[in-house]
Design a protein around this motif. Structure first.
Motif, short mmCIF file in Angstrom:
data_model
loop_
_atom_site.label_atom_id
_atom_site.label_comp_id
_atom_site.label_asym_id
_atom_site.label_seq_id
_atom_site.Cartn_x
_atom_site.Cartn_y
_atom_site.Cartn_z
N VAL A 257 38.87 79.20 18.49
CA VAL A 257 38.39 79.93 19.66
C VAL A 257 38.14 78.92 20.77
O VAL A 257 37.39 77.95 20.60
CB VAL A 257 37.11 80.72 19.35
N ARG A 258 38.77 79.17 21.90
CA ARG A 258 38.71 78.23 23.02
C ARG A 258 37.95 78.85 24.19
O ARG A 258 38.28 79.94 24.64
CB ARG A 258 40.13 77.88 23.47
N GLY A 259 36.93 78.15 24.66
CA GLY A 259 36.17 78.60 25.81
C GLY A 259 36.32 77.64 26.97
O GLY A 259 36.85 76.54 26.83
N THR A 260 35.83 78.06 28.12
CA THR A 260 35.84 77.23 29.33
C THR A 260 34.43 77.20 29.90
O THR A 260 33.79 78.24 30.04
CB THR A 260 36.81 77.79 30.38
N TYR A 261 33.95 76.00 30.19
CA TYR A 261 32.64 75.93 30.85
C TYR A 261 32.82 75.56 32.32
O TYR A 261 33.75 74.84 32.70
CB TYR A 261 31.68 74.99 30.14
N THR A 262 31.93 76.08 33.14
CA THR A 262 31.97 75.88 34.58
C THR A 262 30.60 75.37 35.04
O THR A 262 29.70 75.12 34.23
CB THR A 262 32.30 77.19 35.31
N LYS A 263 30.45 75.27 36.36
CA LYS A 263 29.15 74.87 36.91
C LYS A 263 28.06 75.86 36.52
O LYS A 263 26.87 75.53 36.48
CB LYS A 263 29.25 74.77 38.44
N TYR A 264 28.46 77.11 36.20
CA TYR A 264 27.48 78.14 35.86
C TYR A 264 26.90 77.98 34.46
O TYR A 264 25.83 78.51 34.16
CB TYR A 264 28.12 79.53 35.96
N VAL A 289 39.05 73.52 35.40
CA VAL A 289 39.79 72.76 36.41
C VAL A 289 40.11 73.73 37.53
O VAL A 289 40.81 74.73 37.33
CB VAL A 289 41.08 72.15 35.84
N GLY A 290 39.59 73.47 38.71
CA GLY A 290 39.81 74.39 39.82
C GLY A 290 39.20 73.87 41.10
O GLY A 290 38.41 72.93 41.09
N ASP A 291 39.58 74.50 42.20
CA ASP A 291 39.15 74.04 43.52
C ASP A 291 37.99 74.85 44.09
O ASP A 291 37.42 74.47 45.10
CB ASP A 291 40.33 74.11 44.50
N ILE A 297 33.54 71.94 38.69
CA ILE A 297 32.72 70.80 38.27
C ILE A 297 32.99 69.63 39.21
O ILE A 297 34.14 69.37 39.58
CB ILE A 297 33.05 70.43 36.82
N THR A 298 31.93 68.94 39.59
CA THR A 298 32.05 67.78 40.48
C THR A 298 31.41 66.56 39.83
O THR A 298 30.79 66.64 38.78
CB THR A 298 31.37 68.06 41.83
#
Length: 477
Positions: A257-264, A289-291, A297-298
């Protein structure tokens, strides 16, 4: 031919001092004095070491430590050299060993961070792959490897591939027929968000030995925020229910199972734990990965992310102690039977060994390039016709990337993602710096886990038999 200089990397995690000899791949747990001495000692300058630490450590203790380090150096386990004549052999023609079939350029979710633009890859045209295109892609793969390689791989991808399940089934059945005719062994996988993963599909995919990559982002509020359905509603309840059912009915077949984490959700260890509590054995969480700065993420997020990987490391070991283990993709570091040096240097093989086919039959270096016309390198009717891009991608191993040559992690990360390097690093030779920093932290955590488990007499758990059998490709000759 490139000279690979001796190099070490040392760090401290959870009070444990770690030492990696880069060229040999040997990991050692060391004491504080050894850790300090290696700030100065390079195998040749003992006088400088005695002078630097005269007031910190007793001379006889320094001498004993230097003696132990010299033993490692003599055995080429520290500051290990690489063979002077080592080179990465380049094939004259690309040997396509693995294909991503974008079986559906459509999706039933509208994930906010989707690199595929919710399924249509910025083409503004939603379409499904025909069986004829899929069949010709399989034939191309067989022709490319005939007499050169028995093992091949195909991943059914999208968009959402289950939106074109009839063609998926036709293609699987065709592949199984061709295996017998051409003496091939195909490893097949399918990447799905799970919305359409009903019991009948689970049964079919399991019985046909299809590995599954299942998408879930963790807790309901985290998942629903970034992965709404086409009507804007949260998709967690349907996805989680279907994915749990699939995992419970895998009958030993591989999945994760693959998840994605973001700034949230920079506290993503909680999401990994949530998914482990749902019963999923194989897990992964990837940085977005995104703009879009609302979720991207920064550099400012890195200290928090590093802390979270430390928490995830502790959680991994804690659950092993409790008899409730899970397999975490980025903590797999098989020092006993891992990939050969050639594969470590080249990574995924995008553009020369691994390629992507889209519904109209066009071929791209990988799915990350789909929709960019300048990266079309052929089609399933004519084969790979571009003569410039495949050699370019083939030669983009870490020894041809100046920044990578001087990096301690080069044999673990393989130089990063080509697409991300081009988009965020500026060109294919320049690694995406933010991704590099996250990758290095994950590698440090993985090495620490290796050391802890080795001291316990245990090994890191793998996804099935996570080994690619060497077939004499000649890349390390």
């Amino acid at each position: 031919m490139t000279t690979i200089k001796p190099m070490i990397h040392k760090y401290c995690q959870n009070g444990t001092y770690m030492l990696l000899d880069v060229n040999s791949g040997i990991i050692n747990v060391i004491d504080k004095m050894t850790y300090d001495i290696l700030d100065v000692y390079d195998g040749t300058n003992k006088d400088a070491v005695y002078e630097a630490f005269a007031g910190a450590y007793a001379r006889e203790d320094i001498a004993e430590t230097l003696g132990e380090l010299d033993e490692l150096i003599e055995k080429e386990l520290l500051f290990a050299p690489m063979a002077e004549d080592f080179q990465v052999v380049a094939e004259e023609e690309p040997i396509v060993k693995s294909l991503c079939l974008n079986i559906a350029h459509d999706c039933n979710l509208r994930c906010k961070y989707c690199f595929a633009s919710q399924g249509d890859y910025d083409t503004h045209k939603r379409e499904l792959m025909s069986f004829d295109v899929a069949k010709r892609a399989v034939d191309l793969l067989i022709r490319s490897t005939e007499g050169k390689r028995q093992h091949c791989e195909i991943d059914f991808f999208g968009g959402e591939p289950l939106m074109n399940f009839d063609v998926v089934k036709q293609t699987i059945e065709y592949i199984r027929e061709q295996e017998k005719i051409h003496d091939k062994v195909f490893k097949l996988s399918l990447t799905t968000n799970g919305m359409l993963l009903d019991p009948a599909k689970v049964k079919y995919l399991t019985e046909n030995h299809i590995s599954l990559i299942l998408s879930l982002d963790g807790h309901p509020e985290v998942h629903n925020r970034m992965r709404p359905d086409a009507g804007g509603r949260g998709s967690y309840d349907s996805c989680a229910k279907n994915l749990v059912y699939a995992a419970e009915h895998r009958d030993g077949e591989e999945y994760y199972v693959r998840g994605t984490y973001t700034k949230y959700n920079l506290d993503f260890a909680k999401d990994v734990e949530h998914m482990a509590d749902l019963g999923f054995e194989g897990l992964s969480m990837e940085p977005v990965v995104g703009d879009d700065l609302s979720y991207a993420i920064t550099e400012d997020d890195l200290p928090r992310i590093y802390e979270e990987y430390d928490r995830l490391t502790d959680l991994y070991l804690q659950r092993m102690d409790e008899g409730r283990p899970f397999i975490y993709y980025h903590f797999i570091m098989d020092l006993y039977r891992g990939p050969c040096i050639a594969k470590r240097l080249r990574g995924c093989g995008a553009g020369h060994e691994y390629m992507c086919v889209v519904p109209n039959g066009d071929i791209y270096p990988c799915h990350q390039f789909v929709g960019q016309d300048e990266y079309v390198i052929g089609n399933v009717y004519d084969g790979v016709t571009d003569t410039k891009l495949p050699p370019l991608f083939r030669d983009m191993h870490v020894l041809n990337k100046p920044i990578c040559c001087d990096c301690w992690a080069k044999f673990f990360c393989s130089g990063g993602c080509h697409a991300n390097n081009i988009k965020y690093g500026g060109d294919i030779k320049t690694p995406y710096a933010l991704s590099c920093k996250i990758q290095k932290k994950r590698i440090e955590c993985a090495m620490y886990i290796q050391a802890v488990l080795a001291m316990r007499g245990q090994k890191v758990r793998l996804f099935g038999d996570d080994r690619d059998d060497c077939e004499g490709c000649g890349a390390c000759e």
